[in-house]
Design a protein around this motif. Sequence first.
Motif, PDB file in Angstrom:
ATOM      1  N   PHE A  53       0.850  -1.198   0.000  1.00 30.37           N
ATOM      2  CA  PHE A  53       0.000   0.000   0.000  1.00 30.37           C
ATOM      3  C   PHE A  53       0.881   1.241   0.000  1.00 30.37           C
ATOM      4  O   PHE A  53       1.824   1.339   0.777  1.00 30.37           O
ATOM      5  N   ALA A  54       0.574   2.189  -0.903  1.00 27.79           N
ATOM      6  CA  ALA A  54       1.280   3.474  -0.988  1.00 27.79           C
ATOM      7  C   ALA A  54       2.785   3.303  -1.171  1.00 27.79           C
ATOM      8  O   ALA A  54       3.584   4.024  -0.579  1.00 27.79           O
ATOM      9  N   ALA A  55       3.179   2.353  -2.011  1.00 28.67           N
ATOM     10  CA  ALA A  55       4.601   2.122  -2.264  1.00 28.67           C
ATOM     11  C   ALA A  55       5.254   3.374  -2.857  1.00 28.67           C
ATOM     12  O   ALA A  55       4.686   4.026  -3.742  1.00 28.67           O
ATOM     13  N   SER A  56       6.429   3.719  -2.354  1.00 32.00           N
ATOM     14  CA  SER A  56       7.229   4.865  -2.812  1.00 32.00           C
ATOM     15  C   SER A  56       6.549   6.208  -2.583  1.00 32.00           C
ATOM     16  O   SER A  56       6.997   7.230  -3.108  1.00 32.00           O
ATOM     17  N   MET A  57       5.482   6.228  -1.813  1.00 24.85           N
ATOM     18  CA  MET A  57       4.774   7.471  -1.500  1.00 24.85           C
ATOM     19  C   MET A  57       5.306   8.064  -0.197  1.00 24.85           C
ATOM     20  O   MET A  57       5.708   7.340   0.715  1.00 24.85           O
ATOM     21  N   TYR A  58       5.254   9.394  -0.113  1.00 26.23           N
ATOM     22  CA  TYR A  58       5.553  10.075   1.145  1.00 26.23           C
ATOM     23  C   TYR A  58       4.281  10.117   1.985  1.00 26.23           C
ATOM     24  O   TYR A  58       3.201  10.463   1.493  1.00 26.23           O
ATOM     25  N   VAL A  59       4.419   9.741   3.235  1.00 24.30           N
ATOM     26  CA  VAL A  59       3.269   9.632   4.136  1.00 24.30           C
ATOM     27  C   VAL A  59       3.659  10.180   5.509  1.00 24.30           C
ATOM     28  O   VAL A  59       4.833  10.422   5.792  1.00 24.30           O
ATOM     29  N   PHE A  60       2.669  10.335   6.375  1.00 21.60           N
ATOM     30  CA  PHE A  60       2.908  10.615   7.787  1.00 21.60           C
ATOM     31  C   PHE A  60       3.040   9.278   8.520  1.00 21.60           C
ATOM     32  O   PHE A  60       2.519   8.263   8.058  1.00 21.60           O
ATOM     33  N   THR A 192      13.307  12.692  15.847  1.00 18.68           N
ATOM     34  CA  THR A 192      12.867  11.648  14.935  1.00 18.68           C
ATOM     35  C   THR A 192      14.100  10.884  14.458  1.00 18.68           C
ATOM     36  O   THR A 192      15.195  11.433  14.369  1.00 18.68           O
ATOM     37  N   ARG A 193      13.889   9.613  14.180  1.00 21.35           N
ATOM     38  CA  ARG A 193      15.000   8.773  13.712  1.00 21.35           C
ATOM     39  C   ARG A 193      14.574   8.009  12.469  1.00 21.35           C
ATOM     40  O   ARG A 193      13.433   7.559  12.375  1.00 21.35           O
ATOM     41  N   ASP A 194      15.476   7.904  11.508  1.00 26.79           N
ATOM     42  CA  ASP A 194      15.220   7.101  10.323  1.00 26.79           C
ATOM     43  C   ASP A 194      15.408   5.644  10.735  1.00 26.79           C
ATOM     44  O   ASP A 194      16.516   5.111  10.704  1.00 26.79           O
ATOM     45  N   VAL A 195      14.318   5.018  11.151  1.00 22.05           N
ATOM     46  CA  VAL A 195      14.413   3.684  11.751  1.00 22.05           C
ATOM     47  C   VAL A 195      14.232   2.554  10.744  1.00 22.05           C
ATOM     48  O   VAL A 195      14.191   1.387  11.117  1.00 22.05           O
ATOM     49  N   GLY A 196      14.120   2.909   9.451  1.00 23.82           N
ATOM     50  CA  GLY A 196      14.091   1.874   8.427  1.00 23.82           C
ATOM     51  C   GLY A 196      12.824   1.063   8.439  1.00 23.82           C
ATOM     52  O   GLY A 196      11.771   1.506   8.882  1.00 23.82           O
ATOM     53  N   GLY A 197      12.914  -0.168   7.921  1.00 27.09           N
ATOM     54  CA  GLY A 197      11.741  -1.036   7.871  1.00 27.09           C
ATOM     55  C   GLY A 197      10.835  -0.671   6.714  1.00 27.09           C
ATOM     56  O   GLY A 197      11.135  -0.973   5.564  1.00 27.09           O
ATOM     57  N   GLU A 198       9.721   0.004   7.011  1.00 25.61           N
ATOM     58  CA  GLU A 198       8.757   0.332   5.968  1.00 25.61           C
ATOM     59  C   GLU A 198       9.121   1.600   5.209  1.00 25.61           C
ATOM     60  O   GLU A 198       8.472   1.915   4.209  1.00 25.61           O
ATOM     61  N   ALA A 199      10.112   2.347   5.650  1.00 26.70           N
ATOM     62  CA  ALA A 199      10.484   3.602   5.000  1.00 26.70           C
ATOM     63  C   ALA A 199      11.943   3.572   4.562  1.00 26.70           C
ATOM     64  O   ALA A 199      12.785   2.967   5.217  1.00 26.70           O
ATOM     65  N   TYR A 215       7.069  15.983  -3.886  1.00 25.35           N
ATOM     66  CA  TYR A 215       7.000  14.641  -3.324  1.00 25.35           C
ATOM     67  C   TYR A 215       5.763  13.922  -3.845  1.00 25.35           C
ATOM     68  O   TYR A 215       4.692  14.517  -3.960  1.00 25.35           O
ATOM     69  N   THR A 216       5.909  12.633  -4.134  1.00 26.98           N
ATOM     70  CA  THR A 216       4.772  11.813  -4.556  1.00 26.98           C
ATOM     71  C   THR A 216       4.003  11.375  -3.320  1.00 26.98           C
ATOM     72  O   THR A 216       4.572  10.768  -2.413  1.00 26.98           O
ATOM     73  N   MET A 217       2.712  11.705  -3.280  1.00 28.59           N
ATOM     74  CA  MET A 217       1.907  11.362  -2.105  1.00 28.59           C
ATOM     75  C   MET A 217       0.451  11.191  -2.503  1.00 28.59           C
ATOM     76  O   MET A 217       0.007  11.697  -3.545  1.00 28.59           O
ATOM     77  N   LEU A 218      -0.287  10.476  -1.673  1.00 29.71           N
ATOM     78  CA  LEU A 218      -1.707  10.268  -1.901  1.00 29.71           C
ATOM     79  C   LEU A 218      -2.494  11.518  -1.510  1.00 29.71           C
ATOM     80  O   LEU A 218      -2.010  12.355  -0.733  1.00 29.71           O
ATOM     81  N   PRO A 219      -3.730  11.668  -2.035  1.00 27.93           N
ATOM     82  CA  PRO A 219      -4.523  12.861  -1.752  1.00 27.93           C
ATOM     83  C   PRO A 219      -4.670  13.224  -0.276  1.00 27.93           C
ATOM     84  O   PRO A 219      -4.560  14.414   0.061  1.00 27.93           O
TER      85      PRO A 219
END
Length: 254
Positions: A53-60, A192-199, A215-219
């Motif tokens: 879901f939302a691959a390569s998208m920027y999300v919160f 905040t830390r870049d903790v990897g995994g899903e991002a 940035y590519t993101m969903l609506p």
Amino acid sequence: MVEYKLPPELAEMARRFEREGGVPVPARLASTVVLLREPFEAYLLRRVATMAFAASMYVFPGGGVDPRDAGVLPGWAGPAPAEWAARLRLEESVARSVVCAAVREVFEESGVLLAGPDADSVVGDVSGPDWEEARLALIARDLGFAEFLSRNGLVLRSDLLVPWSRWITPEFEPRRFDTYFFLALLPKGQLTRDVGGEADATEWCSPAEAADGRYTMLPPTRHTLLELAEAGGIDAALAAAPDRDPADAIRPTA
């Protein structure tokens, strides 16, 4: 229910789904947290390309509610679950699970913990090895969030979450979420830390810059950033939040 017009390419997918008699899958309950810091920046993650879901998208930071988020009552500070239930127009146990999921997910995905020893304090740096071990155990679902808080003598600071909106994924998507969006300030002493995994990437940037198309993101992500940019600042956004209806779902349509 509020309707939001989808971009042309997504609108065509929605129309095709309807023409072909598609049957929507149920929307899973979820929570998302918009972390904010001065000088008016929001925190974004880019999901790895292999995500379903939302691959390569920027999300919160955010994700689905864990059944244990509803099953066990953690130490709690701030508005009581009954007050959250009234604000979100949910059953009390469901409202509690949505709030728990918000705090748990932002810790899992950014290393930020909205909890403290009591109702008037927030834990400081949580980047050490013991915290990291617990964070990974939460992700693996080897540890429940309430148990994690209890072990560390902490209470969930629900007052650090500000309800903002609710979005339901379009019916044509194979994975759907009924997501409650919250605002939260980055606690003093935490990073905040870049903790990897899903991002695979993280960014702090102003809402206006983040929503300008770079940035590519969903609506829902882009629209939330535009709303925050229109508010003009953190204090103004927080002041506007009580006048919003975070239970009135926004449903993107063609």
